[in-house]
Design a protein around this motif. Structure first.
Motif, short mmCIF file in Angstrom:
data_model
loop_
_atom_site.label_atom_id
_atom_site.label_comp_id
_atom_site.label_asym_id
_atom_site.label_seq_id
_atom_site.Cartn_x
_atom_site.Cartn_y
_atom_site.Cartn_z
N CYS A 286 4.13 -14.72 0.66
CA CYS A 286 2.92 -14.74 1.49
C CYS A 286 2.61 -13.35 2.03
CB CYS A 286 3.08 -15.74 2.63
SG CYS A 286 3.02 -17.47 2.09
N HIS A 287 3.65 -12.62 2.41
CA HIS A 287 3.44 -11.24 2.85
C HIS A 287 2.84 -10.42 1.71
CE1 HIS A 287 5.33 -7.21 4.35
NE2 HIS A 287 4.08 -7.34 4.74
N LEU A 288 3.34 -10.63 0.50
CA LEU A 288 2.81 -9.91 -0.67
C LEU A 288 1.32 -10.21 -0.87
CD1 LEU A 288 3.29 -8.24 -3.32
CD2 LEU A 288 3.71 -10.46 -4.42
N TYR A 289 0.95 -11.50 -0.83
CA TYR A 289 -0.45 -11.87 -1.04
C TYR A 289 -1.35 -11.21 0.01
CZ TYR A 289 1.84 -15.65 -3.68
OH TYR A 289 2.63 -16.38 -4.54
N SER A 290 -0.87 -11.18 1.25
CA SER A 290 -1.68 -10.57 2.31
C SER A 290 -1.82 -9.07 2.11
CB SER A 290 -1.05 -10.87 3.68
OG SER A 290 -1.13 -12.24 3.99
N LEU A 291 -0.75 -8.40 1.70
CA LEU A 291 -0.84 -6.97 1.42
C LEU A 291 -1.87 -6.69 0.33
CD1 LEU A 291 2.93 -5.94 1.48
CD2 LEU A 291 1.15 -5.04 3.00
N ILE A 292 -1.84 -7.50 -0.72
CA ILE A 292 -2.78 -7.30 -1.83
C ILE A 292 -4.21 -7.54 -1.36
CG2 ILE A 292 -3.52 -8.27 -4.04
CD1 ILE A 292 -0.50 -8.61 -4.70
N GLY A 293 -4.42 -8.59 -0.59
CA GLY A 293 -5.74 -8.86 -0.05
C GLY A 293 -6.23 -7.76 0.87
N TYR A 294 -5.32 -7.25 1.69
CA TYR A 294 -5.65 -6.16 2.61
C TYR A 294 -6.07 -4.93 1.83
CZ TYR A 294 -4.87 -2.86 6.54
OH TYR A 294 -5.01 -1.90 7.52
N ALA A 295 -5.33 -4.60 0.76
CA ALA A 295 -5.67 -3.44 -0.06
C ALA A 295 -7.05 -3.61 -0.70
CB ALA A 295 -4.61 -3.23 -1.14
N GLN A 296 -7.35 -4.81 -1.15
CA GLN A 296 -8.66 -5.05 -1.76
C GLN A 296 -9.78 -4.86 -0.76
OE1 GLN A 296 -7.74 -8.96 -3.27
NE2 GLN A 296 -7.37 -8.22 -5.35
N MET A 297 -9.56 -5.30 0.50
CA MET A 297 -10.60 -5.11 1.51
C MET A 297 -10.74 -3.64 1.88
SD MET A 297 -11.10 -6.89 5.26
CE MET A 297 -11.52 -8.49 4.59
N LEU A 298 -9.62 -2.93 1.94
CA LEU A 298 -9.69 -1.48 2.21
C LEU A 298 -10.49 -0.77 1.13
CD1 LEU A 298 -6.00 -0.93 3.36
CD2 LEU A 298 -8.03 -0.42 4.75
N ALA B 136 -12.86 -2.08 -0.73
CA ALA B 136 -14.26 -2.47 -0.57
C ALA B 136 -14.93 -1.71 0.56
CB ALA B 136 -14.36 -3.97 -0.32
N CYS B 137 -14.12 -1.27 1.54
CA CYS B 137 -14.67 -0.54 2.69
C CYS B 137 -14.58 0.98 2.50
CB CYS B 137 -13.94 -0.95 3.97
SG CYS B 137 -14.22 -2.66 4.47
N GLY B 138 -14.23 1.39 1.27
CA GLY B 138 -14.21 2.82 0.97
C GLY B 138 -12.99 3.55 1.46
N ARG B 139 -11.91 2.83 1.73
CA ARG B 139 -10.69 3.47 2.21
C ARG B 139 -9.63 3.44 1.10
NH1 ARG B 139 -9.93 1.49 8.52
NH2 ARG B 139 -12.14 1.58 9.13
N GLY B 140 -9.94 4.16 0.03
CA GLY B 140 -9.12 4.11 -1.16
C GLY B 140 -7.70 4.61 -0.96
N GLU B 141 -7.53 5.70 -0.21
CA GLU B 141 -6.19 6.25 -0.01
C GLU B 141 -5.31 5.27 0.75
OE1 GLU B 141 -5.86 10.15 1.62
OE2 GLU B 141 -7.35 11.01 0.26
N GLN B 142 -5.87 4.65 1.79
CA GLN B 142 -5.11 3.68 2.56
C GLN B 142 -4.78 2.45 1.70
OE1 GLN B 142 -7.00 2.70 6.28
NE2 GLN B 142 -5.29 1.40 6.96
N ALA B 143 -5.76 2.05 0.85
CA ALA B 143 -5.52 0.92 -0.04
C ALA B 143 -4.37 1.21 -0.99
CB ALA B 143 -6.79 0.61 -0.84
N ALA B 144 -4.33 2.43 -1.53
CA ALA B 144 -3.26 2.80 -2.45
C ALA B 144 -1.90 2.75 -1.75
CB ALA B 144 -3.51 4.19 -3.02
N ALA B 145 -1.85 3.17 -0.49
CA ALA B 145 -0.59 3.14 0.26
C ALA B 145 -0.13 1.70 0.48
CB ALA B 145 -0.76 3.86 1.60
N VAL B 146 -1.08 0.81 0.76
CA VAL B 146 -0.73 -0.60 0.97
C VAL B 146 -0.24 -1.21 -0.34
CG1 VAL B 146 -1.66 -2.88 1.56
CG2 VAL B 146 -2.28 -0.89 2.94
N ARG B 147 -0.84 -0.82 -1.46
CA ARG B 147 -0.37 -1.33 -2.75
C ARG B 147 1.06 -0.86 -3.05
NH1 ARG B 147 -5.91 -1.59 -4.27
NH2 ARG B 147 -6.04 0.67 -4.60
#
Length: 428
Positions: free
Chosen positions: A221-233, A235-246
């Motif tokens: 469940c933690h994994l699914y949330s991290l992946i969802g969080y990265a996808q939202m980041l 979508a909001c133009g925060r690619g570097e932060q998304a990559a770190a979450v991935r």
């Protein structure tokens, strides 16, 4: 009953005999008896009548609705309303009757009336919260779900903000709080409040990181949330932060592939995955008219009956569209392939959510769809690398989460690493 409107003594005697007789009485007999006795002793029998009417309206043992289900539900509400307002149990009885009735109204597609009953339930919840001093208002999350289905996202977000503020300080870790946070995140996102949605997502993943580290919550469940969080980041133009979450997700999935979950859970992880899949799949959807849209971020158990039926019934038309478009995409990929990939993803998400809680064979039911989706995305990447490559990465991540839900952690890790390589991110 005699013609003057008074209750006949013979009717009273028969009613009492029915209730006192040994042996099992039918729900119909029980309702008839309480109808009579509620007229002569309302304080004692109106509450029993209201509950008996609800039992008669829907047979939980067979799962069948009574032919006069709505009329019985409305009579149950009327009986509860007729209870003396000074009776302490009246509020709970009326809330329960309204809840049963609103579900039937939604089943029949009478959404405005159902939502009005949810509003009344919320008013009862607010009054009870004020009396008790409890900040948690019963009915608030159901009201928010109803608003979301009607496209009233700003109001839904406000309602869920209030709800989460009340439950967050004392809420359970991986239990009800995580589901409520998901609904809140989705409502904020749908309302265009992306900054607040990202902050709420960060709260969720931070909470789950602590829970998973202490073996109080599921790693998946933690994994699914991290992946969802990265996808939202993203979508909001925060690619570097998304990559770190991935990268956090990659480390977690690597551990899952090596060891599996550190302890056994109740099996709710797949349901949690399905909810996040509908949320992440929403970017493939296009606005539709003519009916409600289920609230993204909410489990199907929280969807109204008609929204759920419309969502799942759409799989038939989607399958036909995909099958019709496939040969056209083969002949003219410039014109049709990207749309085929999009439609196929919508079909895959809806099918996965449909089958997830219906059979232990859900993986076998939907595996071909995830595999076909990856195949289509690979074709799109070969034909149009600029558009196809990020799409392939997204669909590989979809399949990775599917493998995780099926507890196939090795293939899940392989797909996730491939996806990161297509995104140009470190996958070692």
């Amino acid at each position: 009953m005699d013609h003057s409107g008074k209750v006949d003594q013979d009717d009273i005697l028969r009613a009492r005999n029915i209730l006192l007789a040994s042996g099992r009485r039918t729900p119909r007999e029980e309702v008839d008896a309480y109808r009579v006795l509620a007229q002569v002793s309302p304080a004692a029998y109106l509450p029993r009548l209201s509950r008996a009417l609800q039992r008669l309206s829907y047979d939980t043992s067979s799962g069948k609705r009574h032919p006069a289900c709505l009329a019985l539900c409305e009579e149950a509400v009327a009986a509860a309303r007729a209870i003396d307002p000074a009776e302490p149990a009246r509020a709970d009885l009326l809330y329960e009757a309204l809840d049963t009735c609103q579900r039937e109204l939604y089943t029949l597609g009478r959404r405005a009336e159902g939502l009005a009953m949810r509003a009344e339930m919320l008013a009862i919840g607010r009054a009870q919260a004020e009396l008790s001093g409890n900040p948690v208002v019963t009915g608030l999350s159901d009201w928010a779900a109803g608003l979301s289905e009607e496209g009233r996202y700003a109001e839904a977000a406000d309602a869920l903000t209030e709800w989460v503020a009340a439950i967050l300080p004392n809420g359970p870790g991986e239990g009800a709080l995580a589901w409520s946070l998901l609904e809140w995140i989705a409502a904020l996102h749908d309302a265009g409040r992306s900054g607040e949605a990202l902050a709420a997502f960060e709260t969720l993943v931070s909470m789950q990181a602590v829970e998973a580290a202490n073996d109080r919550g599921s790693m998946a469940c933690h994994l699914y949330s991290l992946i969802g969080y990265a996808q939202m980041l993203d979508a909001c133009g925060r690619g570097e932060q998304a990559a770190a979450v991935r990268q956090e997700a990659l480390a977690l999935l690597t551990e899952l592939a090596a060891t599996g979950e550190r302890k056994s859970w109740s099996g709710y992880e797949a349901s949690y995955w399905a909810v996040l899949l509908t949320f992440s799949g929403a970017d493939s959807e296009r606005p539709t008219s003519g009916g409600p849209r289920p609230p993204s971020g909410a489990t199907p158990m929280r969807w109204s009956a008609d929204a759920k039926q419309r969502y799942f019934d759409s799989r038939i038309a989607l399958r036909e569209e995909v099958d019709t478009l496939a040969p056209r995409a083969a002949e003219d990929p410039d014109q049709h392939l990207a749309e085929l990939v999009r439609l196929h993803r919508v079909l895959t998400v809806r099918s996965a959510v449909y089958w997830e809680d219906r059979t232990h064979l859900f993986a076998e039911r939907v595996r071909p769809l995830f595999d076909d989706g990856v195949g289509l995305a690979r074709r799109l990447t070969q034909h149009n690398p600029a558009d196809g490559t990020p799409t392939l990465a997204k669909i590989l991540i979809d399949r990775s989460t599917f493998h995780t839900a099926a507890r196939e952690y090795g293939p899940a890790l392989d797909d996730f690493r491939q996806a990161l390589s297509y995104l140009g991110e470190e996958a070692d």
